[in-house]
Design an enzyme around this catalytic site. Structure first.
Site, PDB file in Angstrom:
ATOM      1  N   CYS A  60     -34.409   6.500   4.898  1.00 52.00           N
ATOM      2  CA  CYS A  60     -33.819   7.378   5.928  1.00 52.00           C
ATOM      3  C   CYS A  60     -32.895   6.606   6.872  1.00 52.00           C
ATOM      4  CB  CYS A  60     -34.910   8.115   6.700  1.00 52.00           C
ATOM      5  SG  CYS A  60     -35.954   7.081   7.739  1.00 52.00           S
ATOM      6  N   HIS A 113     -38.907   8.782  11.438  1.00 53.89           N
ATOM      7  CA  HIS A 113     -37.966   9.393  10.490  1.00 53.89           C
ATOM      8  C   HIS A 113     -36.744   9.886  11.246  1.00 53.89           C
ATOM      9  CE1 HIS A 113     -36.828  11.013   6.634  1.00 53.89           C
ATOM     10  NE2 HIS A 113     -36.686  12.227   7.129  1.00 53.89           N
ATOM     11  N   HIS A 125     -31.154  14.165   5.257  1.00 52.07           N
ATOM     12  CA  HIS A 125     -31.980  12.972   5.433  1.00 52.07           C
ATOM     13  C   HIS A 125     -32.457  12.481   4.073  1.00 52.07           C
ATOM     14  CE1 HIS A 125     -35.972  15.327   5.216  1.00 52.07           C
ATOM     15  NE2 HIS A 125     -34.996  16.174   4.960  1.00 52.07           N
TER      16      HIS A 125
END
Length: 371
Positions: A60, A113, A125
Site C-alpha cells: 500500500c 493502511h 489502494h
C-alpha cells in the site's frame, strides 16, 4: 545503535520537512491531483507484494511512493506511518481527489493502511487480503472501511491553505495524545478517526478470520491382501482460520463415516496452512464402535481415542459472490491401538489407516461479511 537511530530519525524528519514545506498554487495543486489520480488508475490489477514499489507489484505505501514520484515528482516516505506523520491531517469535509485516506486495520489501533482518494467516495489502494487483493478500487461506504477509517491527509499544501496547516498539525498531535489517555473517551469521539478507532480495534481481528467447510470422499487403492480401488467413506469438516500470518493456523472438527472400517468418528485438528496451497494438520479422533479390517469380516477392538495426521494441497480459489470455492487433495493416516493399548500389526494398521481424501472446500472470509 542509539546514535544511528537518532541520525536515521533526523534524516527522515528533515526529508519529510523539505518535501512537505513546498507550497503549490491552486492551479498547480489541481494539476498534480489530476495527474496523481490518472496515474494510480493505470496500476489497477497489479498484484500485491510486501515491499513492492512497482512497476508490476506493490504494497500500500509502495503504491503511494511510486504514484507521487511518477505523477508529480514528489518523493514520499516509504512506510504508512511515515506518510501519515508527514501529511497534513484535515477533516473529512476537506477531502479532495488525490488526497490520502488512512485506515487502522490491525488490532493495535495504529495507522496501518493508506490509499488515494479518486472521488465519489472511492479510493485506490494495494490490498493484501480479502476477497480481492492487489491494486483495487474500494468504497469508503463499505462497512469494513467505514469501521477502520482513520483520517484524511493532504500530501502537499496549497498557498490558500497554508494558514490552516498549524491548526491541522495541532489536531494531529491532539489525536495522538487522546489515544494515550484511554479514560478520556468523550474527547476521543470528537474526530472521525477517534470515532472509528474503537470499532476498528474490535473488528480488525474478526476481519482477519475466515471460516470454511469441506466435504470429502475418502478412498484408497488396496485391501488387506490385494490392490483394489475402494471407497472408504465421507467426511464433513468445519474450521476457522486466522489469515494475516504467513503460516495460517486453524482449528476445526468433523463428522466422519469411515465405510472402510465400519466406524463413526469425530476428529479434531489443528491445521497449519503454508501460503495459499499447502497445509498439514493433526489431532485426536473419537471412535464409536470397533473397527473392521477392510475387505474382511475381522473386527478389532480399538481404543475410543486414536489420532490422525494429514498433508494436503488445495487449488486456487474460485470467487463466487462473498464465498470462495477450492478443491483439495490429502493423504491421511489414522493410527489405532487396541483396547489393551497394544499396537496393531503394521500391515493391518496401514490398511485401516492410510487413505486419500478428495474434497471441495467452501470458504467465507469474514471481511466479506463486514463490507
Amino acid at each position: 545503535m542509539k546514535f544511528k537511530r537518532i541520525i536515521s530519525t533526523l534524516t527522515i524528519f528533515l526529508c519529510c520537512s523539505f518535501i512537505f514545506a513546498k507550497e503549490y498554487s491552486e492551479d498547480e495543486a489541481k494539476k498534480i491531483r489530476a495527474e496523481v489520480v490518472a496515474n494510480v488508475k493505470t496500476y489497477i490489477g497489479c498484484p500485491y507484494r510486501t515491499g513492492g514499489i512497482g512497476p508490476d507489484t506493490f504494497d500500500c505505501s509502495g503504491l503511494i511512493y511510486t504514484v507521487f514520484s511518477d505523477a508529480a515528482d514528489i518523493q514520499m516516505p516509504r512506510s504508512v506511518k511515515a506518510i501519515y506523520a508527514a501529511a497534513t491531517i484535515v477533516s473529512a469535509e476537506e477531502l479532495e481527489e488525490g488526497d490520502l485516506v488512512f485506515f487502522k486495520t490491525t488490532g493495535d489501533g495504529s495507522i496501518s493502511h493508506v490509499g488515494i482518494y479518486i472521488g465519489r467516495n472511492q479510493f485506490i489502494h494495494a490490498a493484501s487480503d480479502g476477497s480481492n487483493t492487489g491494486v483495487i478500487v474500494s468504497s469508503l461506504n463499505e462497512k469494513y472501511y467505514k469501521n477502520c477509517y482513520a483520517a484524511v491527509g493532504k500530501p502537499f499544501t496549497t498557498k490558500k491553505k497554508l494558514n490552516s496547516q498549524n491548526q491541522s498539525n495541532s489536531q494531529k498531535q491532539n489525536q495522538s495524545n487522546s489515544q494515550k489517555k484511554t479514560q478520556s473517551s468523550e474527547q476521543q469521539s470528537s474526530s472521525p478517526a477517534s470515532q472509528s478507532s474503537s470499532a476498528a480495534s474490535k473488528s480488525s481481528f474478526v476481519s482477519n478470520l475466515e471460516v470454511d467447510s469441506t466435504l470429502y470422499c475418502d478412498w484408497n487403492l488396496w485391501l488387506e491382501n490385494f490392490f483394489n480401488a475402494n471407497f472408504r467413506g465421507m467426511e464433513l469438516t468445519g474450521a476457522i482460520r486466522y489469515t494475516p500470518w504467513k503460516v495460517k493456523p486453524a482449528l476445526g472438527t468433523s463428522l466422519k463415516w469411515n465405510q472402510g472400517i465400519k466406524l463413526f468418528q469425530i476428529p479434531f485438528f489443528l491445521q497449519l496452512k503454508f501460503g495459499d496451497y499447502f497445509y498439514i494438520y493433526g489431532g485426536p479422533v473419537m471412535n464409536f464402535g470397533h473397527a473392521t479390517i477392510p475387505g474382511t469380516e475381522n473386527k478389532i477392538k480399538t481404543d475410543f481415542w486414536s489420532g490422525h495426521f494429514a498433508v494436503g494441497v488445495s487449488s486456487p480459489r474460485i470467487e463466487i459472490g462473498k464465498i470462495q470455492l477450492s478443491f483439495v487433495q490429502e493423504v491421511l493416516y489414522n493410527f489405532y491401538t487396541t483396547t489393551h493399548g497394544t499396537p496393531i500389526d503394521f500391515g493391518k494398521s496401514l490398511n485401516m489407516g492410510l487413505t486419500f481424501n478428495t474434497g471441495i472446500t467452501v470458504t467465507l472470509p469474514l471481511k466479506n461479511v463486514l463490507k
